[in-house]
Design a protein around this motif. Sequence first.
Motif, PDB file in Angstrom:
ATOM      1  N   GLY A 181       0.826  -1.196   0.000  1.00  0.00           N
ATOM      2  CA  GLY A 181       0.000   0.000   0.000  1.00  0.00           C
ATOM      3  C   GLY A 181       0.857   1.241   0.000  1.00  0.00           C
ATOM      4  O   GLY A 181       2.059   1.183   0.285  1.00  0.00           O
ATOM      5  N   SER A 182       0.266   2.363  -0.300  1.00  0.00           N
ATOM      6  CA  SER A 182       1.000   3.621  -0.358  1.00  0.00           C
ATOM      7  C   SER A 182       1.290   4.127   1.052  1.00  0.00           C
ATOM      8  O   SER A 182       0.775   3.611   2.044  1.00  0.00           O
ATOM      9  CB  SER A 182       0.201   4.669  -1.132  1.00  0.00           C
TER      10      SER A 182
ATOM     11  N   SER B 117      -1.218   4.412   4.341  1.00  0.00           N
ATOM     12  CA  SER B 117      -2.428   3.607   4.138  1.00  0.00           C
ATOM     13  C   SER B 117      -2.721   2.686   5.319  1.00  0.00           C
ATOM     14  O   SER B 117      -3.783   2.062   5.356  1.00  0.00           O
ATOM     15  CB  SER B 117      -2.298   2.786   2.853  1.00  0.00           C
TER      16      SER B 117
ATOM     17  N   LYS C 108      -0.347   0.210   6.652  1.00  0.00           N
ATOM     18  CA  LYS C 108       0.302  -1.109   6.567  1.00  0.00           C
ATOM     19  C   LYS C 108       0.838  -1.558   7.921  1.00  0.00           C
ATOM     20  O   LYS C 108       0.606  -2.696   8.343  1.00  0.00           O
ATOM     21  CB  LYS C 108       1.446  -1.065   5.543  1.00  0.00           C
TER      22      LYS C 108
ATOM     23  N   GLN D  75       5.907  -0.281   0.416  1.00  0.00           N
ATOM     24  CA  GLN D  75       5.155   0.816  -0.190  1.00  0.00           C
ATOM     25  C   GLN D  75       4.984   0.605  -1.674  1.00  0.00           C
ATOM     26  O   GLN D  75       4.006   1.019  -2.264  1.00  0.00           O
ATOM     27  CB  GLN D  75       5.886   2.141   0.024  1.00  0.00           C
TER      28      GLN D  75
END
Length: 494
Positions: A150-151, A154, A156, A483
């Motif tokens: 995920g970016s 987000s 994580k 990421q």
Amino acid sequence: MNEIGQVLLCAPNEITVAIESLKTFEKHKSDLQVGRYLQIAQGNNDYTVAVIRNVRGNTSTNEVGATEWQFVVSCQAVGNLSAANAFERGAVLLPVPTEPVYVPDQETLDTLFAESAEYDFPFGSLSVNKGVTLKISGDRFFSKHIAVVGSTGSGKSCAVARILHDVVGISRKKNSNVGKQRNAHIVIFDVHDEYTAAFTLDKTESFTLNPLDIDSLHLPYWLMNSEELESIFIESNEQNSHNQVSQFKHAVILNKEKHNPGLDVTYDSPVFFSLCEVYNYIENLNREVIGRLDGENHPKLADGKLVTERKNFYFDKIQSFVQQSTAAATKATNGPYNGEFNRFVSRLETKLADRRLKFLLEPKKADGTLYQTGDFEEIMQQFLGYLNKANVTIVDLSGIPFEVLSITVSLISRLIFDFCFHYSKLRHEAELTNDIPVMIVCEEAHNYIPQSDNAAYRSSRKSLERVAKEGRKYGLSLMVVSQRPSVSVRASAY
């Protein structure tokens, strides 16, 4: 149950359901969202359970000019529901056209996701129905490799911490496994020191976290393989790097033989050798002068002694050699590497003096002595010693110098892999199963296992790719948190 339509088409990867009535569709619109479930008859008392993938509406005009709607729902079968109200994942039989389709009631949904002996690990709630808790098979989930992507921002790290909390039994800062001994082990590579707080509980909870940072981590350099040793001490772009590699390798092997008599050692053997003595050896090569008088042709010390075996003289101290001379009575010439290793020696000296690298180049036991070959068990207990530690080890990489970050990750990963490999073999020889599963969590994995074949990351990539390709056979799984999914461990490794 409320019938809403009929099966129109059935294929291994798709079931199409037709809904003829606009009134019926409007009545059940909230139950026909993508991701929700349908219950489809199989011609007897059993049902196929399918998840909705897409919904399409078609219009036509009837004889009186009014608009008529027909809706087509595309589904994917996920399992069978028997007459005994038992749910089995995987659809063996599929419904045929004209079979009636229903919206499952809450009791049926509870059956689908009910906890059982196998499906007992909570993984969250359904996004399309927050009231339904999703339970998965923990053994199956953690015996495979996992990717959390995920970016930035987000969530994580929070998701990973929550998953691992459920694994070790932490809930609301409480330890549900007080007094119990678990054999599963989790080793977290924590780039930003984010996880220590998440696993630190009150003393009354009897949860002893095992945090390792640059001050408490001990990774003796002699455990490194040839690739790791050369990556830290050799500059591959230097003109004489091939000579550096050749003589460094020779010196390491000779020193391992000196400190481990009776063992058949190689460059990669994980046995003790003295890096300071190897430095002395290289420095002596860099100063070496060869006596050229009749009968000499050997390195000649300042006191006139000839060096017939370098390993007997060069390890103990920096020697003084005779001066280079062309005179007949004192003829002597520079050795083959005289002056060639100036930068190499300087680099070795700088590394040995760097206090940040003490955990790697000068690790000491509690009594102040250096780790030796016989201390391997104590070294491994840093990561897998669960008799007096918790089963969660956090390796704080935030204080590790960048130039040895890849080597640190590589060495720890390789040690854990080798332990799992040999322990699994021992258990199988005794006709027993592996009872110590291990998971390595690579937080911010793109920082040390990028896709690019950069020499600085080669060692960590190689070690973790081996874990990804072979680890599951030996009870070792991998959780990659990144990421940028495209630059993590190669997909082929899975």
